[in-house]
Design a protein around this motif. Structure first.
Motif, PDB file in Angstrom:
ATOM      1  N   GLU A   3       0.813  -1.197   0.000  1.00  0.00           N
ATOM      2  CA  GLU A   3       0.000   0.000   0.000  1.00  0.00           C
ATOM      3  C   GLU A   3       0.859   1.264   0.000  1.00  0.00           C
ATOM      4  OE1 GLU A   3      -3.373   0.673  -0.168  1.00  0.00           O
ATOM      5  OE2 GLU A   3      -3.375  -1.373  -0.890  1.00  0.00           O
ATOM      6  N   LEU A   4       1.994   1.202   0.705  1.00  0.00           N
ATOM      7  CA  LEU A   4       2.840   2.383   0.773  1.00  0.00           C
ATOM      8  C   LEU A   4       3.502   2.702  -0.558  1.00  0.00           C
ATOM      9  CD1 LEU A   4       4.592   2.170   4.252  1.00  0.00           C
ATOM     10  CD2 LEU A   4       2.895   3.810   3.488  1.00  0.00           C
ATOM     11  N   SER A   5       3.639   1.737  -1.429  1.00  0.00           N
ATOM     12  CA  SER A   5       4.325   1.974  -2.697  1.00  0.00           C
ATOM     13  C   SER A   5       3.648   3.064  -3.514  1.00  0.00           C
ATOM     14  CB  SER A   5       4.392   0.679  -3.524  1.00  0.00           C
ATOM     15  OG  SER A   5       5.153  -0.294  -2.871  1.00  0.00           O
ATOM     16  N   ARG A   6       2.355   3.247  -3.344  1.00  0.00           N
ATOM     17  CA  ARG A   6       1.638   4.267  -4.120  1.00  0.00           C
ATOM     18  C   ARG A   6       2.087   5.675  -3.756  1.00  0.00           C
ATOM     19  NH1 ARG A   6      -2.190   6.652  -0.925  1.00  0.00           N
ATOM     20  NH2 ARG A   6      -2.609   5.605   1.055  1.00  0.00           N
ATOM     21  N   LEU A   7       2.695   5.854  -2.607  1.00  0.00           N
ATOM     22  CA  LEU A   7       3.150   7.171  -2.179  1.00  0.00           C
ATOM     23  C   LEU A   7       4.520   7.532  -2.750  1.00  0.00           C
ATOM     24  CD1 LEU A   7       2.095   6.939   1.576  1.00  0.00           C
ATOM     25  CD2 LEU A   7       0.889   8.127  -0.263  1.00  0.00           C
ATOM     26  N   ILE A   8       5.236   6.547  -3.254  1.00  0.00           N
ATOM     27  CA  ILE A   8       6.569   6.764  -3.817  1.00  0.00           C
ATOM     28  C   ILE A   8       6.436   6.936  -5.326  1.00  0.00           C
ATOM     29  CG2 ILE A   8       8.879   5.773  -4.086  1.00  0.00           C
ATOM     30  CD1 ILE A   8       8.319   4.130  -1.545  1.00  0.00           C
ATOM     31  N   PRO A   9       7.035   7.970  -5.899  1.00  0.00           N
ATOM     32  CA  PRO A   9       6.924   8.155  -7.353  1.00  0.00           C
ATOM     33  C   PRO A   9       7.277   6.885  -8.126  1.00  0.00           C
ATOM     34  CG  PRO A   9       7.966  10.063  -6.351  1.00  0.00           C
ATOM     35  CD  PRO A   9       7.839   9.038  -5.260  1.00  0.00           C
ATOM     36  N   ALA A  10       6.486   6.572  -9.127  1.00  0.00           N
ATOM     37  CA  ALA A  10       6.625   5.314  -9.853  1.00  0.00           C
ATOM     38  C   ALA A  10       7.996   5.166 -10.505  1.00  0.00           C
ATOM     39  CB  ALA A  10       5.519   5.201 -10.909  1.00  0.00           C
ATOM     40  N   GLU A  11       8.599   6.292 -10.872  1.00  0.00           N
ATOM     41  CA  GLU A  11       9.897   6.218 -11.567  1.00  0.00           C
ATOM     42  C   GLU A  11      11.072   6.051 -10.612  1.00  0.00           C
ATOM     43  OE1 GLU A  11       8.996  10.644 -10.997  1.00  0.00           O
ATOM     44  OE2 GLU A  11       7.898   8.767 -11.397  1.00  0.00           O
ATOM     45  N   TRP A  12      10.858   6.172  -9.314  1.00  0.00           N
ATOM     46  CA  TRP A  12      11.940   5.986  -8.347  1.00  0.00           C
ATOM     47  C   TRP A  12      12.252   4.497  -8.210  1.00  0.00           C
ATOM     48  CZ3 TRP A  12      11.841   9.705  -3.551  1.00  0.00           C
ATOM     49  CH2 TRP A  12      11.759  11.025  -4.000  1.00  0.00           C
ATOM     50  N   ARG A  13      13.507   4.184  -7.940  1.00  0.00           N
ATOM     51  CA  ARG A  13      13.959   2.804  -7.837  1.00  0.00           C
ATOM     52  C   ARG A  13      14.707   2.581  -6.530  1.00  0.00           C
ATOM     53  NH1 ARG A  13      10.610   2.510 -10.890  1.00  0.00           N
ATOM     54  NH2 ARG A  13      10.615   1.865 -13.093  1.00  0.00           N
ATOM     55  N   VAL A  14      14.746   1.336  -6.095  1.00  0.00           N
ATOM     56  CA  VAL A  14      15.472   0.981  -4.875  1.00  0.00           C
ATOM     57  C   VAL A  14      16.974   1.143  -5.114  1.00  0.00           C
ATOM     58  CG1 VAL A  14      16.022  -0.861  -3.249  1.00  0.00           C
ATOM     59  CG2 VAL A  14      13.686  -0.611  -4.099  1.00  0.00           C
ATOM     60  N   GLN A  67      25.840   7.109   2.107  1.00  0.00           N
ATOM     61  CA  GLN A  67      25.509   8.507   1.868  1.00  0.00           C
ATOM     62  C   GLN A  67      24.349   8.536   0.875  1.00  0.00           C
ATOM     63  OE1 GLN A  67      26.884  10.982   3.452  1.00  0.00           O
ATOM     64  NE2 GLN A  67      26.403  12.833   2.318  1.00  0.00           N
ATOM     65  N   PHE A  68      23.215   9.072   1.303  1.00  0.00           N
ATOM     66  CA  PHE A  68      22.023   9.045   0.466  1.00  0.00           C
ATOM     67  C   PHE A  68      21.756  10.413  -0.151  1.00  0.00           C
ATOM     68  CE2 PHE A  68      21.074   5.539   3.523  1.00  0.00           C
ATOM     69  CZ  PHE A  68      21.093   4.513   2.591  1.00  0.00           C
ATOM     70  N   PRO A  69      21.050  10.444  -1.298  1.00  0.00           N
ATOM     71  CA  PRO A  69      20.800  11.719  -1.985  1.00  0.00           C
ATOM     72  C   PRO A  69      19.746  12.563  -1.276  1.00  0.00           C
ATOM     73  CG  PRO A  69      19.719   9.917  -3.138  1.00  0.00           C
ATOM     74  CD  PRO A  69      20.555   9.289  -2.061  1.00  0.00           C
ATOM     75  N   ALA A  70      19.606  13.796  -1.745  1.00  0.00           N
ATOM     76  CA  ALA A  70      18.667  14.742  -1.134  1.00  0.00           C
ATOM     77  C   ALA A  70      17.220  14.309  -1.319  1.00  0.00           C
ATOM     78  CB  ALA A  70      18.877  16.130  -1.725  1.00  0.00           C
ATOM     79  N   ASN A  71      16.905  13.746  -2.486  1.00  0.00           N
ATOM     80  CA  ASN A  71      15.560  13.242  -2.745  1.00  0.00           C
ATOM     81  C   ASN A  71      15.550  11.736  -2.529  1.00  0.00           C
ATOM     82  OD1 ASN A  71      14.507  15.769  -3.489  1.00  0.00           O
ATOM     83  ND2 ASN A  71      15.295  15.537  -5.569  1.00  0.00           N
ATOM     84  N   LEU A  72      14.727  11.282  -1.605  1.00  0.00           N
ATOM     85  CA  LEU A  72      14.716   9.859  -1.286  1.00  0.00           C
ATOM     86  C   LEU A  72      13.433   9.484  -0.571  1.00  0.00           C
ATOM     87  CD1 LEU A  72      17.038   9.103   1.797  1.00  0.00           C
ATOM     88  CD2 LEU A  72      15.834  11.245   1.418  1.00  0.00           C
ATOM     89  N   ALA A  73      13.144   8.201  -0.584  1.00  0.00           N
ATOM     90  CA  ALA A  73      12.089   7.618   0.231  1.00  0.00           C
ATOM     91  C   ALA A  73      12.697   6.452   0.985  1.00  0.00           C
ATOM     92  CB  ALA A  73      10.923   7.141  -0.637  1.00  0.00           C
ATOM     93  N   GLY A 222      13.361  -4.041  10.556  1.00  0.00           N
ATOM     94  CA  GLY A 222      13.609  -4.938   9.450  1.00  0.00           C
ATOM     95  C   GLY A 222      13.311  -4.295   8.110  1.00  0.00           C
ATOM     96  N   LYS A 223      13.765  -4.940   7.051  1.00  0.00           N
ATOM     97  CA  LYS A 223      13.445  -4.581   5.666  1.00  0.00           C
ATOM     98  C   LYS A 223      13.660  -3.095   5.381  1.00  0.00           C
ATOM     99  CE  LYS A 223      10.050  -8.303   5.130  1.00  0.00           C
ATOM    100  NZ  LYS A 223       8.642  -8.638   4.811  1.00  0.00           N
ATOM    101  N   LEU A 224      14.863  -2.627   5.615  1.00  0.00           N
ATOM    102  CA  LEU A 224      15.210  -1.253   5.304  1.00  0.00           C
ATOM    103  C   LEU A 224      15.447  -1.098   3.807  1.00  0.00           C
ATOM    104  CD1 LEU A 224      16.106   1.645   6.120  1.00  0.00           C
ATOM    105  CD2 LEU A 224      18.393   0.687   6.536  1.00  0.00           C
ATOM    106  N   GLN A 225      14.707  -0.193   3.188  1.00  0.00           N
ATOM    107  CA  GLN A 225      14.872   0.086   1.762  1.00  0.00           C
ATOM    108  C   GLN A 225      14.895   1.594   1.519  1.00  0.00           C
ATOM    109  OE1 GLN A 225      11.500  -2.201   0.111  1.00  0.00           O
ATOM    110  NE2 GLN A 225      13.008  -3.552  -0.821  1.00  0.00           N
ATOM    111  N   VAL A 226      15.731   2.001   0.577  1.00  0.00           N
ATOM    112  CA  VAL A 226      15.809   3.407   0.204  1.00  0.00           C
ATOM    113  C   VAL A 226      15.574   3.509  -1.296  1.00  0.00           C
ATOM    114  CG1 VAL A 226      17.224   5.498   0.155  1.00  0.00           C
ATOM    115  CG2 VAL A 226      17.441   3.884   2.064  1.00  0.00           C
ATOM    116  N   TYR A 227      14.656   4.394  -1.670  1.00  0.00           N
ATOM    117  CA  TYR A 227      14.333   4.669  -3.073  1.00  0.00           C
ATOM    118  C   TYR A 227      14.857   6.060  -3.427  1.00  0.00           C
ATOM    119  CZ  TYR A 227      10.753   0.994  -2.500  1.00  0.00           C
ATOM    120  OH  TYR A 227      10.078  -0.176  -2.245  1.00  0.00           O
ATOM    121  N   ALA A 228      15.178   6.257  -4.705  1.00  0.00           N
ATOM    122  CA  ALA A 228      15.604   7.571  -5.176  1.00  0.00           C
ATOM    123  C   ALA A 228      15.292   7.686  -6.667  1.00  0.00           C
ATOM    124  CB  ALA A 228      17.097   7.772  -4.933  1.00  0.00           C
ATOM    125  N   PRO A 229      15.242   8.930  -7.178  1.00  0.00           N
ATOM    126  CA  PRO A 229      14.984   9.115  -8.623  1.00  0.00           C
ATOM    127  C   PRO A 229      16.066   8.458  -9.474  1.00  0.00           C
ATOM    128  CG  PRO A 229      14.736  11.180  -7.430  1.00  0.00           C
ATOM    129  CD  PRO A 229      15.335  10.202  -6.469  1.00  0.00           C
TER     130      PRO A 229
END
Length: 229
Positions: A3-14, A67-73, A222-229
Motif C-alpha cells: 500500500e505504501l508503494s503508491r506514495l513513492i513516485p513510480a519512476e523511483w527505484r530501490v 551517503q544518500f541523496p537529497a531526494n529519497l524515500a 527490518g526490511k530497510l529500503q531506500v528509493y531515489a529518482p
C-alpha cells in the motif's frame, strides 16, 4: 506492491536494500552510545546497555554507513518490544560545513541528544514512537524537527499501539522530495510539510540515515529500503 508503494513516485527505484536480519547486514553500521544489537527474531533488535537512570548518557544512535541523496524515500519495518522509551529516525545528516557525518574533524557523538541538534551537524529527525515521559504516554504524536537547532516544524498523530498491544510489523515511510517531507505509517500519511529554506535554516541535501532510541526502549527493525529518482 505494498500500500505504501503508491506514495513513492513510480519512476523511483530501490538504491539500497538491507533486510536487517543478521549481524552481517549491519557490519558497517556505526553505533554511537553503549548498546546491544541482536537478532533474536530474525530482525534487528536495539537496546541500551546502560541504566536509563543515567539519562541522555544511556541513549543510542545507530547509523547506516551509506551517503544518500537529497531526494529519497525510506521504508522500514518497526516493532516496539518494551517501553518506556522513544524511537527516532535521522536523515539528511551531514556536518554543518558539508563534511561527511563520520568526518573525524567533527566532535565526538555518544547518543546525548544535544550533540545532534545543537552540535556541529545538520539533520532532520522524526520521533515516531514517543513513550519516554508521562506526558508523551498520555498523548501520542510523531514530531518532525530540523537541526541545527531544535525546530519543531511538523507534527501528526501516532497510530502505533503501545508495546503490549502492538502486533507489527508497522511499515514506516519517510519521503523527502524537493522542499517537501512526508511521513506515513502503513497506509496512513501522518504529516506532509514544506520547507521554505529560510525560516528554519537552509534546505538540507543528501546525508546519512540513522536510528535513535531513548533508554530503556527495546525495539526491532527490518526490511530497510531506500528509493531515489
Amino acid at each position: 506492491m505494498t500500500e505504501l508503494s503508491r506514495l513513492i513516485p513510480a519512476e523511483w527505484r530501490v538504491i539500497y536494500n538491507n533486510p536487517l536480519q543478521t549481524a552481517g547486514d549491519v557490519r558497517e553500521f556505526r553505533m554511537e552510545g553503549d548498546a546491544a544489537v541482536s537478532f533474536p527474531m530474525g530482525r534487528m533488535r536495539l537496546e541500551s546497555t546502560r541504566d536509563a537512570a543515567e539519562g541522555q548518557a544511556a541513549n543510542l544512535v545507530f547509523w547506516c554507513p551509506e551517503q544518500f541523496p537529497a531526494n529519497l524515500a525510506v521504508t522500514w519495518d518497526f516493532w516496539p518490544v518494551r517501553e518506556p522509551g522513544l524511537a527516532i529516525v535521522f536523515f539528511c545528516a551531514i556536518g554543518k560545513e558539508g563534511q561527511d557525518l563520520f568526518d573525524p574533524r567533527l566532535a565526538n557523538r555518544s547518543g546525548i541528544y544535544d550533540q545532534y541538534h545543537h552540535g556541529d551537524i545538520d539533520a532532520f529527525h522524526i520521533s515516531y514512537f514517543r513513550r519516554r515521559y508521562p506526558e508523551e504516554r498520555q498523548f501520542h504524536t510523531c514530531n518532525l524537527r530540523k537541526s541545527y537547532g531544535f525546530h519543531l516544524v511538523a507534527q501528526g498523530a501516532d497510530p502505533i499501539p503501545d508495546a503490549l498491544d502492538a502486533v507489527g510489523p508497522y511499515r514506516m515511510l519517510l519521503m523527502k522530495q524537493g522542499t517537501s517531507v512526508l511521513f506515513a505509517v502503513n497506509d496512513l500519511v501522518l504529516f506532509s510539510w514544506q520547507d521554505d529554506g529560510t525560516t528554519w535554516g537552509p534546505l538540507l541535501g543528501g546525508g546519512k540515515l540513522g536510528f535513535r532510541q531513548m533508554a530503556p526502549l527495546i525495539a526491532e527493525y527490518g526490511k530497510l529500503q531506500v528509493y531515489a529518482p
